[in-house]
Design an enzyme around this catalytic site. Structure first.
Site, PDB file in Angstrom:
ATOM      1  N   CYS A 339      36.242 -14.280 -18.550  1.00  0.00           N
ATOM      2  CA  CYS A 339      37.217 -15.057 -18.358  1.00  0.00           C
ATOM      3  C   CYS A 339      36.495 -16.708 -17.284  1.00  0.00           C
ATOM      4  CB  CYS A 339      38.057 -14.161 -16.448  1.00  0.00           C
ATOM      5  SG  CYS A 339      37.550 -13.026 -16.942  1.00  0.00           S
ATOM      6  N   ARG A 368      26.459  -5.300 -18.566  1.00  0.00           N
ATOM      7  CA  ARG A 368      26.949  -4.820 -16.746  1.00  0.00           C
ATOM      8  C   ARG A 368      25.974  -4.018 -16.255  1.00  0.00           C
ATOM      9  NH1 ARG A 368      33.479  -4.110 -17.668  1.00  0.00           N
ATOM     10  NH2 ARG A 368      34.013  -5.837 -18.353  1.00  0.00           N
ATOM     11  N   GLN A 386      33.583  -7.058 -26.228  1.00  0.00           N
ATOM     12  CA  GLN A 386      35.002  -7.651 -25.766  1.00  0.00           C
ATOM     13  C   GLN A 386      35.957  -8.007 -26.701  1.00  0.00           C
ATOM     14  OE1 GLN A 386      34.982  -7.678 -21.563  1.00  0.00           O
ATOM     15  NE2 GLN A 386      35.902  -6.102 -21.366  1.00  0.00           N
ATOM     16  N   ASP A 388      38.597 -10.003 -26.297  1.00  0.00           N
ATOM     17  CA  ASP A 388      39.097 -10.425 -24.333  1.00  0.00           C
ATOM     18  C   ASP A 388      40.145 -11.711 -24.916  1.00  0.00           C
ATOM     19  OD1 ASP A 388      39.213 -10.159 -21.968  1.00  0.00           O
ATOM     20  OD2 ASP A 388      37.142 -11.247 -21.978  1.00  0.00           O
ATOM     21  N   HIS A 390      42.737 -14.337 -22.445  1.00  0.00           N
ATOM     22  CA  HIS A 390      43.460 -14.652 -21.552  1.00  0.00           C
ATOM     23  C   HIS A 390      45.124 -15.744 -21.379  1.00  0.00           C
ATOM     24  CE1 HIS A 390      39.362 -13.932 -20.111  1.00  0.00           C
ATOM     25  NE2 HIS A 390      39.755 -13.055 -19.410  1.00  0.00           N
ATOM     26  N   LYS A 470      49.083  -4.128 -13.507  1.00  0.00           N
ATOM     27  CA  LYS A 470      47.963  -4.175 -14.533  1.00  0.00           C
ATOM     28  C   LYS A 470      49.232  -3.387 -15.436  1.00  0.00           C
ATOM     29  CE  LYS A 470      44.358  -1.425 -13.343  1.00  0.00           C
ATOM     30  NZ  LYS A 470      42.820  -1.279 -14.340  1.00  0.00           N
ATOM     31  N   HIS A 516      45.177 -11.639 -18.602  1.00  0.00           N
ATOM     32  CA  HIS A 516      43.953 -10.424 -18.812  1.00  0.00           C
ATOM     33  C   HIS A 516      44.371  -9.563 -20.016  1.00  0.00           C
ATOM     34  CE1 HIS A 516      41.047 -12.304 -15.766  1.00  0.00           C
ATOM     35  NE2 HIS A 516      42.308 -12.612 -15.181  1.00  0.00           N
TER      36      HIS A 516
END
Length: 638
Positions: A339, A368, A386, A388, A390, A470, A516
């Site tokens: 992000c 992580r 990911q 990912d 946004h 979400k 997201h």
């Protein structure tokens, strides 16, 4: 005796005597239902069959067809297992024993670890308890009575001490065994007919590594031996499909102690699959109006302090200090998510409503800190990539953007990979930020997007992120297991924390919404799911090697090499099995490696300029020209 009326799920009412129980209501409806009743639901709350009902209550009878019935059965089986352990190990101290997906467990503090022979003995004692059909009897105790009832049981005493003052403390007894429990349970132990103890594992009390290590026995229970047998068969199939086993056999990836837990090393074939996935999805996203970014793997701690991760997520991150060489020492954090980089791109210029929506995607690798005990191959890794993205947008654009994301989910998961899936919308948790209007707008946008897409959903109350609601997408694989992959989240946190803004059509300043989303989620996890879903036999377009050329004799090798070169130029991933081995061995090797096509070459093929095509499941397809084979492979690409 006075009578009272209770309401049934179909809207009708039935009269029963005052003081009646759920079982009495079942008997009043009919003898077959009374015999099938294992629990009840009174005003929406799950209760025992001997729980009292009152005038005006809404009462439903729970039979084995009810979605919650198996959970009740398995919780009861955990109590029976605990009684069996107490009978065989009288000094045991008890932890907890809940039902879980597909089974149950109970934690025990015993003098020595359980052995396979112990499990067999416990299971045999359970069968004896089941045969005795002991009733499960509920009682409510005050705090002093509860402490006395569990004297010598420190873990139960701890649980009792944590209960709020004034809260009723319920216990259940079957035979000579009493346990602290909210319930409900099946009427008697005879209901537990089909069960099996599966394994023993160590488990820290309350999941805390500073607390005692207990022995956790896992079991499973079903309403019939047929269901139990089907479950055990599914387990065997899952073991056959285990991605860690197939990953070794197919030479896709490996794990090494020197790299640490949860950090896979991809071999050429595994790396190729991941790159194919990324290249394909990259093209799909470009077509749908996304732009790609590449962002750093580390940021100064200041970024994580602004985002809130430093305070709320620090234990899951990797931080380190760097001597900058000019007298300054800065703290850095390895990114657990992508992000911040996308926020910095947005904030790098003045934005107006004309720039929105702005869709940024990245195949970003994140790290992580997971405890080594929960790391599981590719399914739960410490380092993963990911898919990912946004989306920065205006409030009125949220609905349409979410619909577009759901269209993308549908295309990728259903159309390309053939997965069935379901959706869950998680709403505002107790600890959250943002005003009520923002939460209401965002939640309604998610719901209306699902409605517009024709996607049914369940509501998961209070399980949203602290910064917004979400949608979680859960797919079902070839053997019926569910996995969560795609997620769509609405975020009020990042835009405001990082001071993001855009100029409206009225030339005012407003804060954008930030969405997201992941489609595949963790690429590592999705690869693991695909390996198990396909049992290693990837579809042709995704297979690391799509075709192997198998020469019948050494004199056919030059032609095979020429054909392989032609196929590679045409985009077909081809190899030549040039080893001095019999043809049947080479074909068996290709089958073991689950290669989609074997191209057999002998004198006839060399003379005709063809290949003998053999498909891994359909078998011999006959001779085919090179161009025709290339067209066949290309047609299998999404």
């Amino acid at each position: 005796m006075a009578r009272m009326s209770v309401r049934l799920p179909d809207g009708s009412s039935i009269d029963v005597d005052e003081g009646a129980t759920v079982a009495d209501v079942a008997r009043a409806i009919g003898p077959r239902l009374a015999q099938a009743a294992l629990a009840g639901r009174v005003n929406g709350r799950l209760v025992d069959v001997d729980a009292p009902v009152h005038d005006g209550d809404e009462v439903a009878i729970v039979t084995e067809r009810d979605p919650e019935a198996l959970s009740v059965l398995r919780h009861s089986a955990a109590h029976v297992m605990a009684e069996a352990v107490k009978d065989l190990f009288p000094t045991v101290r008890f932890g907890i024993g809940p039902s879980i997906e597909d089974g149950f467990y109970y934690d025990f503090d015993v003098e020595r670890p359980f052995t396979p022979e112990d499990l067999a003995a416990i299971e045999e004692r359970m069968r004896e308890i089941v045969a005795e059909e002991k009733p499960f009897e509920r009682a409510v105790l005050d705090r002093l009575e509860a402490r006395d009832a569990f004297e010598g049981q420190p873990y139960k005493q701890e649980l009792i001490a944590e209960l709020p003052e004034g809260e009723p403390i319920s216990v259940y007894t079957q035979g000579s065994f009493t346990d602290l429990c909210r319930g409900p349970h099946v009427p008697h132990t005879g209901w537990i007919k089909a069960f099996k103890l599966m394994k023993v594992a160590g488990a820290y009390w309350r999941g805390d590594s500073s607390r005692p290590m207990l022995q956790r026995i896992y079991g499973t229970a079903w309403f019939s031996e047929k269901d139990l047998a089907a479950y055990l068969e599914r387990l065997e199939e899952a073991e056959r499909r285990d991605h860690r086993k197939l990953g070794r056999e197919l030479d896709l990836f490996s794990f090494h102690e020197v790299a640490g837990a949860g950090l896979p090393v991809y071999h050429p074939k595994g790396a190729r699959i991941l790159r194919i996935l990324q290249e394909w999805l990259r093209g799909v996203l470009y077509e749908r109006g996304y732009v790609e970014a590449i962002t750093p793997h580390i940021y100064k701690a200041d970024v994580w302090k602004i985002s809130g991760h430093y305070d709320f997520y620090r234990e899951n991150m990797y931080f380190f200090e760097v001597d900058e060489g000019d007298g300054r020492i800065n703290e850095y954090g390895v990114k657990p998510m992508n992000c911040p980089g996308h926020v910095l791109i947005y904030a790098n210029d003045v934005r107006s409503y004309r720039d929105l929506p702005m869709r940024i995607f990245e195949f970003g690798t994140v790290y992580r800190h997971e405890m080594s005990g929960v790391v599981h191959g590719l399914m739960r890794a410490r380092g993963f990539t990911q898919d990912d993205a946004h989306i920065f947008c205006m409030p009125e654009q949220v609905h349409d953007e979410v619909v577009a994301m759901l269209d993308l989910v549908d295309y990728v998961l259903k159309d390309v990979f053939g997965f069935e899936y379901s959706a869950e919308i998680s709403t505002r948790p107790e600890k959250s930020i943002g005003d009520d209007a923002m939460w209401e707008h965002a939640t309604r946008a998610l719901m209306s997007a699902c409605d517009a897409h024709g996607l049914p959903y369940q509501i998961n109350e209070g399980d949203g992120a602290f910064y917004g609601p979400k949608i979680d997408i859960k797919l079902k694989d070839a053997i019926g297991r569910t996995w969560q992959c795609s997620t769509i989240q609405v975020d009020f946190n990042f835009p405001s924390r990082f001071g993001l803004a855009y100029r409206t059509a009225d030339n005012a300043e407003a804060v954008p919404f930030m969405l997201h989303r992941t489609i595949l989620g963790s690429m590592e996890r999705f690869l693991g799911i695909l390996i198990e879903h396909y049992a290693g036999a990837f579809p042709t377009w995704l297979a690391p090697v799509q075709a192997v050329l198998v020469p019948i004799a050494d004199r056919h090798l030059p032609y095979c090499e020429t054909v392989a070169a032609t196929l590679r130029r045409a985009g077909v991933r081809a190899e030549v099995y040039a080893e001095n081995e019999p043809m049947r061995i080479k074909i068996a090797k290709a089958q073991q490696q689950k290669v989609p096509y074997m191209l057999v070459v002998g004198d006839r093929e060399v003379e005709a300029g063809t290949v003998g095509v053999r498909e891994r499941s359909a078998g011999d397809l006959g001779a085919m020209g090179i161009d025709s084979f290339v067209e066949r492979v290309a047609a299998e690409h999404p």
